[in-house]
Motif scaffolding. Structure first.
Motif, PDB file in Angstrom:
ATOM      1  N   GLU A 260       1.638  -8.506   2.439  1.00 23.69           N
ATOM      2  CA  GLU A 260       1.239  -9.465   1.416  1.00 23.69           C
ATOM      3  C   GLU A 260       0.419  -8.780   0.320  1.00 23.69           C
ATOM      4  OE1 GLU A 260      -0.686 -12.823   3.087  1.00 23.69           O
ATOM      5  OE2 GLU A 260       1.122 -13.593   4.072  1.00 23.69           O
ATOM      6  N   TYR A 261      -0.426  -7.837   0.708  1.00 23.77           N
ATOM      7  CA  TYR A 261      -1.233  -7.116  -0.280  1.00 23.77           C
ATOM      8  C   TYR A 261      -0.345  -6.340  -1.249  1.00 23.77           C
ATOM      9  CZ  TYR A 261      -4.478  -3.679  -2.217  1.00 23.77           C
ATOM     10  OH  TYR A 261      -5.196  -2.886  -3.071  1.00 23.77           O
ATOM     11  N   PHE A 262       0.623  -5.587  -0.708  1.00 21.56           N
ATOM     12  CA  PHE A 262       1.512  -4.821  -1.583  1.00 21.56           C
ATOM     13  C   PHE A 262       2.421  -5.739  -2.389  1.00 21.56           C
ATOM     14  CE2 PHE A 262       0.560  -1.230   1.340  1.00 21.56           C
ATOM     15  CZ  PHE A 262       0.149  -0.327   0.385  1.00 21.56           C
ATOM     16  N   ASN A 263       2.833  -6.860  -1.801  1.00 20.53           N
ATOM     17  CA  ASN A 263       3.671  -7.803  -2.538  1.00 20.53           C
ATOM     18  C   ASN A 263       2.955  -8.327  -3.774  1.00 20.53           C
ATOM     19  OD1 ASN A 263       5.731  -7.499  -0.732  1.00 20.53           O
ATOM     20  ND2 ASN A 263       5.797  -9.638  -0.088  1.00 20.53           N
ATOM     21  N   ASP A 264       1.674  -8.643  -3.634  1.00 22.82           N
ATOM     22  CA  ASP A 264       0.926  -9.171  -4.776  1.00 22.82           C
ATOM     23  C   ASP A 264       0.976  -8.217  -5.963  1.00 22.82           C
ATOM     24  OD1 ASP A 264       0.262 -11.452  -3.416  1.00 22.82           O
ATOM     25  OD2 ASP A 264      -1.725 -10.767  -2.802  1.00 22.82           O
TER      26      ASP A 264
ATOM     27  N   GLY B   3      15.210 -12.990  -7.441  1.00 22.68           N
ATOM     28  CA  GLY B   3      15.725 -12.183  -6.337  1.00 22.68           C
ATOM     29  C   GLY B   3      14.657 -11.297  -5.726  1.00 22.68           C
ATOM     30  N   SER B   4      13.817 -10.696  -6.575  1.00 18.69           N
ATOM     31  CA  SER B   4      12.718  -9.877  -6.063  1.00 18.69           C
ATOM     32  C   SER B   4      11.735 -10.727  -5.271  1.00 18.69           C
ATOM     33  CB  SER B   4      12.000  -9.200  -7.233  1.00 18.69           C
ATOM     34  OG  SER B   4      12.900  -8.416  -7.997  1.00 18.69           O
ATOM     35  N   ILE B   5      11.490 -11.945  -5.735  1.00 20.91           N
ATOM     36  CA  ILE B   5      10.593 -12.851  -5.013  1.00 20.91           C
ATOM     37  C   ILE B   5      11.170 -13.187  -3.650  1.00 20.91           C
ATOM     38  CG2 ILE B   5       9.643 -15.188  -5.039  1.00 20.91           C
ATOM     39  CD1 ILE B   5       9.428 -14.931  -8.092  1.00 20.91           C
ATOM     40  N   CYS B   6      12.468 -13.481  -3.593  1.00 20.76           N
ATOM     41  CA  CYS B   6      13.101 -13.816  -2.314  1.00 20.76           C
ATOM     42  C   CYS B   6      13.076 -12.635  -1.354  1.00 20.76           C
ATOM     43  CB  CYS B   6      14.539 -14.270  -2.545  1.00 20.76           C
ATOM     44  SG  CYS B   6      14.699 -15.840  -3.430  1.00 20.76           S
ATOM     45  N   PHE B   7      13.253 -11.427  -1.878  1.00 22.40           N
ATOM     46  CA  PHE B   7      13.267 -10.234  -1.028  1.00 22.40           C
ATOM     47  C   PHE B   7      11.885  -9.982  -0.411  1.00 22.40           C
ATOM     48  CE2 PHE B   7      13.862  -5.347  -0.977  1.00 22.40           C
ATOM     49  CZ  PHE B   7      14.081  -5.388   0.385  1.00 22.40           C
ATOM     50  N   GLY B   8      10.867  -9.956  -1.260  1.00 26.60           N
ATOM     51  CA  GLY B   8       9.522  -9.738  -0.743  1.00 26.60           C
ATOM     52  C   GLY B   8       9.068 -10.843   0.187  1.00 26.60           C
ATOM     53  N   SER B   9       9.437 -12.079  -0.118  1.00 29.29           N
ATOM     54  CA  SER B   9       9.065 -13.208   0.731  1.00 29.29           C
ATOM     55  C   SER B   9       9.751 -13.129   2.087  1.00 29.29           C
ATOM     56  CB  SER B   9       9.421 -14.526   0.035  1.00 29.29           C
ATOM     57  OG  SER B   9       8.748 -14.646  -1.203  1.00 29.29           O
TER      58      SER B   9
ATOM     59  N   LEU C 124      10.520 -10.395   3.749  1.00 31.49           N
ATOM     60  CA  LEU C 124       9.816  -9.415   4.580  1.00 31.49           C
ATOM     61  C   LEU C 124       8.562 -10.021   5.208  1.00 31.49           C
ATOM     62  CD1 LEU C 124      10.061  -6.272   2.245  1.00 31.49           C
ATOM     63  CD2 LEU C 124      11.533  -6.867   4.181  1.00 31.49           C
ATOM     64  N   VAL C 125       7.791 -10.747   4.394  1.00 30.99           N
ATOM     65  CA  VAL C 125       6.572 -11.369   4.913  1.00 30.99           C
ATOM     66  C   VAL C 125       6.916 -12.448   5.928  1.00 30.99           C
ATOM     67  CG1 VAL C 125       4.550 -12.736   4.287  1.00 30.99           C
ATOM     68  CG2 VAL C 125       5.266 -10.840   2.831  1.00 30.99           C
ATOM     69  N   ALA C 126       7.945 -13.245   5.645  1.00 31.14           N
ATOM     70  CA  ALA C 126       8.327 -14.318   6.561  1.00 31.14           C
ATOM     71  C   ALA C 126       8.761 -13.765   7.914  1.00 31.14           C
ATOM     72  CB  ALA C 126       9.455 -15.141   5.944  1.00 31.14           C
ATOM     73  N   PHE C 127       9.484 -12.652   7.910  1.00 32.30           N
ATOM     74  CA  PHE C 127       9.923 -12.051   9.168  1.00 32.30           C
ATOM     75  C   PHE C 127       8.729 -11.627  10.023  1.00 32.30           C
ATOM     76  CE2 PHE C 127      11.211  -8.385  11.721  1.00 32.30           C
ATOM     77  CZ  PHE C 127      12.325  -8.882  12.367  1.00 32.30           C
ATOM     78  N   VAL C 128       7.753 -10.980   9.389  1.00 31.88           N
ATOM     79  CA  VAL C 128       6.582 -10.511  10.131  1.00 31.88           C
ATOM     80  C   VAL C 128       5.740 -11.693  10.603  1.00 31.88           C
ATOM     81  CG1 VAL C 128       4.469  -9.156   9.971  1.00 31.88           C
ATOM     82  CG2 VAL C 128       6.563  -8.306   8.918  1.00 31.88           C
ATOM     83  N   ARG C 129       5.554 -12.699   9.752  1.00 34.33           N
ATOM     84  CA  ARG C 129       4.749 -13.860  10.141  1.00 34.33           C
ATOM     85  C   ARG C 129       5.423 -14.648  11.267  1.00 34.33           C
ATOM     86  NH1 ARG C 129      -0.052 -12.240   8.845  1.00 34.33           N
ATOM     87  NH2 ARG C 129      -0.470 -12.129   6.613  1.00 34.33           N
ATOM     88  N   ALA C 130       6.755 -14.687  11.267  1.00 38.18           N
ATOM     89  CA  ALA C 130       7.459 -15.361  12.360  1.00 38.18           C
ATOM     90  C   ALA C 130       7.246 -14.614  13.681  1.00 38.18           C
ATOM     91  CB  ALA C 130       8.948 -15.467  12.036  1.00 38.18           C
ATOM     92  N   LEU C 131       7.288 -13.286  13.631  1.00 35.21           N
ATOM     93  CA  LEU C 131       6.985 -12.512  14.830  1.00 35.21           C
ATOM     94  C   LEU C 131       5.557 -12.775  15.312  1.00 35.21           C
ATOM     95  CD1 LEU C 131       8.555  -9.017  14.022  1.00 35.21           C
ATOM     96  CD2 LEU C 131       9.432 -10.745  15.604  1.00 35.21           C
TER      97      LEU C 131
ATOM     98  N   GLY D 222      10.652 -20.102   2.787  1.00 35.95           N
ATOM     99  CA  GLY D 222      10.624 -21.042   1.666  1.00 35.95           C
ATOM    100  C   GLY D 222       9.237 -21.217   1.086  1.00 35.95           C
ATOM    101  N   GLY D 223       8.216 -21.293   1.957  1.00 38.88           N
ATOM    102  CA  GLY D 223       6.857 -21.424   1.461  1.00 38.88           C
ATOM    103  C   GLY D 223       6.407 -20.230   0.650  1.00 38.88           C
ATOM    104  N   GLN D 224       6.775 -19.027   1.113  1.00 34.76           N
ATOM    105  CA  GLN D 224       6.430 -17.817   0.376  1.00 34.76           C
ATOM    106  C   GLN D 224       7.133 -17.761  -0.984  1.00 34.76           C
ATOM    107  OE1 GLN D 224       4.590 -14.706   1.042  1.00 34.76           O
ATOM    108  NE2 GLN D 224       3.453 -16.089   2.388  1.00 34.76           N
ATOM    109  N   VAL D 225       8.384 -18.177  -1.017  1.00 34.09           N
ATOM    110  CA  VAL D 225       9.110 -18.177  -2.290  1.00 34.09           C
ATOM    111  C   VAL D 225       8.434 -19.113  -3.289  1.00 34.09           C
ATOM    112  CG1 VAL D 225      11.271 -18.858  -3.410  1.00 34.09           C
ATOM    113  CG2 VAL D 225      11.327 -17.480  -1.327  1.00 34.09           C
TER     114      VAL D 225
END
Length: 434
Positions: free
Chosen positions: A414-418, A361-367, A369-376, A298-301
């Motif tokens: 995050e770099y590629f997402n930007d 939708g693109s924002i939710c998708f990219g977010s 991916l980042v959220a999954f990695v940050r949670a790990l 949610g924060g990333q979105v």
């Protein structure tokens, strides 16, 4: 940039230049490599592998460059009509978010009962003054108003005195570290406490090194940074609501954090996994992953909605979305896009609309991916802390390594997402196409 004579102006690959047999220095070689790369991108339709081999340029990226060129032609910047992209990820985000919040609201009774019990059955446990709701709302509004005015004053100062702002930003931090380091050393002498010596020397050393880099190593980049600051502040000054978009992102992120936090605590309390219940390490790590994943998603979105909006505003300015006379910086590109006609003053509205609808939708998708990695990464950090408490050196080292590797992967994402979100905002492509 060095001239490229091995490509004709029309990019037919004729008249290749002969490279010097003498070994160039590294800076010249890098400059030549960058110039060659730009030439390839400008003539991607006609450049062949033989052309690149003859010029001693790697052909590994030629396929990617050509694919990118074809997509750039297929998706022109700021099309008149856009289709919704990556809709499935918006649906998933809404289902997960509303599902967790709804489930938490349905079982929140037990959580609030336990909360009241921990506070003495709801009785007053202190003499502290609790302000009224009206007072709280007034303080919140005053805080946001002060932040908005402060940001606008900073933008105006950056626009009118960019050199002052850049140099102050570079020098203020190191000077503060030097002053703090000297203060620690003085305190160590006056109090005869050696505990102040180490942090004092560390602060003093870091401050001196950073100040030296700013004054000598980075000085050649400062004029460009000054110009960039002037241009960015000029665009923001003509679109002051950009600051409001940032505040909106903060509000949405805060509301998401509160709603998800209370909901997850209610759910875990109702199923017997509250703070007073003992759980195995596996289940605790699983709960931690779910908590962190939802918080980050949610924060990333919220943050990326603001980012895509800013990309749209600056993209419309760059591609001629408003008259050059309306902006001190001006756009050098003529407004040849029908959707951007000259004199269009409202670039924030369409940009925010795209970020919250067509590209959401693109924002939710990219977010995700980042959220999954940050949670790990959060789970790896907690595992490392638990291993340190237990005195398990091997697991502690493995946890540190895993945390470092996962953190690097998250930074890369995050770099590629930007940059991907720039393409989503400007060309309206999906996340994977971007």
């Amino acid at each position: 940039a060095l001239p490229i004579s091995w490509l004709s102006p029309r990019g037919q690959g004729k008249g290749r230049r002969q490279r010097s047999t003498s070994a160039p220095n590294s800076s010249t070689a890098m400059a030549q490599l960058a110039a060659d790369g730009r030439a390839v991108k400008l003539n991607w339709k006609n450049v062949t592998e033989e052309d690149l081999k003859a010029a001693d340029i790697s052909v590994a990226k030629l396929k990617s460059i050509k694919e990118g060129g074809r997509k750039a032609e297929e998706y022109p910047f700021f099309p008149e009509s856009r289709s919704c992209r990556d809709v499935a990820w918006v649906i998933l985000f809404l289902v997960v978010g509303l599902g967790v919040i709804g489930s938490g609201a349905a079982v929140s009774g037990k959580f609030f009962e336990e909360l009241k019990k921990s506070n003495g059955e709801g009785e007053q446990v202190s003499d502290f003054y609790v302000p009224s709701a009206t007072c709280v709302y007034a303080l919140i509004l005053a805080s946001f108003g002060t932040a908005f005015l402060s940001a606008m004053l900073f933008v105006m100062l950056a626009h009118r005195r960019p050199s002052c702002v850049v140099w102050t930003s570079l020098v203020a931090g190191p000077l503060f570290e030097i002053v703090a380091g000297v203060a620690c050393l003085v305190a160590a002498v006056q109090t005869s406490n050696s505990g102040f010596v180490q942090p004092g020397l560390l602060l003093l050393g870091v401050g001196v090194i950073t100040l030296g880099c700013a004054c000598f190593c980075w000085q050649k980049y400062i004029p460009f940074m000054v110009k960039m600051t002037e241009v960015v502040s000029d665009v923001i000054e003509h679109h002051p609501c950009c600051i409001g978009v940032g505040m909106l992102g903060v509000i949405l992120g805060t509301l998401w954090t509160l709603a998800i936090g209370v909901s997850l605590l209610s759910i875990t309390s109702s199923v017997g996994h509250g703070p007073d219940h003992e759980t195995s390490k596996g289940s605790s790590y699983g709960l931690l992953f779910v908590f962190a994943f939802l918080f980050y998603w949610g924060g990333q979105v919220a943050s990326n909605v603001c980012h895509v909006t800013y990309c749209g505003v600056f993209g419309r300015w760059y591609f001629g979305g408003e008259d050059a006379a309306d902006s001190d910086s001006g756009s050098d590109i003529s407004a040849h896009v029908p959707a951007l006609g000259k004199g269009t003053p409202n670039t924030l509205g369409p940009s925010l609309l795209v970020a919250t609808t067509k590209s959401l939708g693109s924002i939710c998708f990219g977010s995700l991916l980042v959220a999954f990695v940050r949670a790990l990464e959060v789970v790896a950090r907690q595992a490392q802390r638990d291993a340190a408490k237990d005195g398990n050196i091997v697991c502690c080292i493995l946890g540190c390594v895993a945390q470092c590797v996962i953190g690097c992967i998250g930074d890369i994402l995050e770099y590629f997402n930007d940059w991907a979100y720039v393409q989503c905002a400007v060309r309206g492509v999906s996340f994977m196409e971007a």
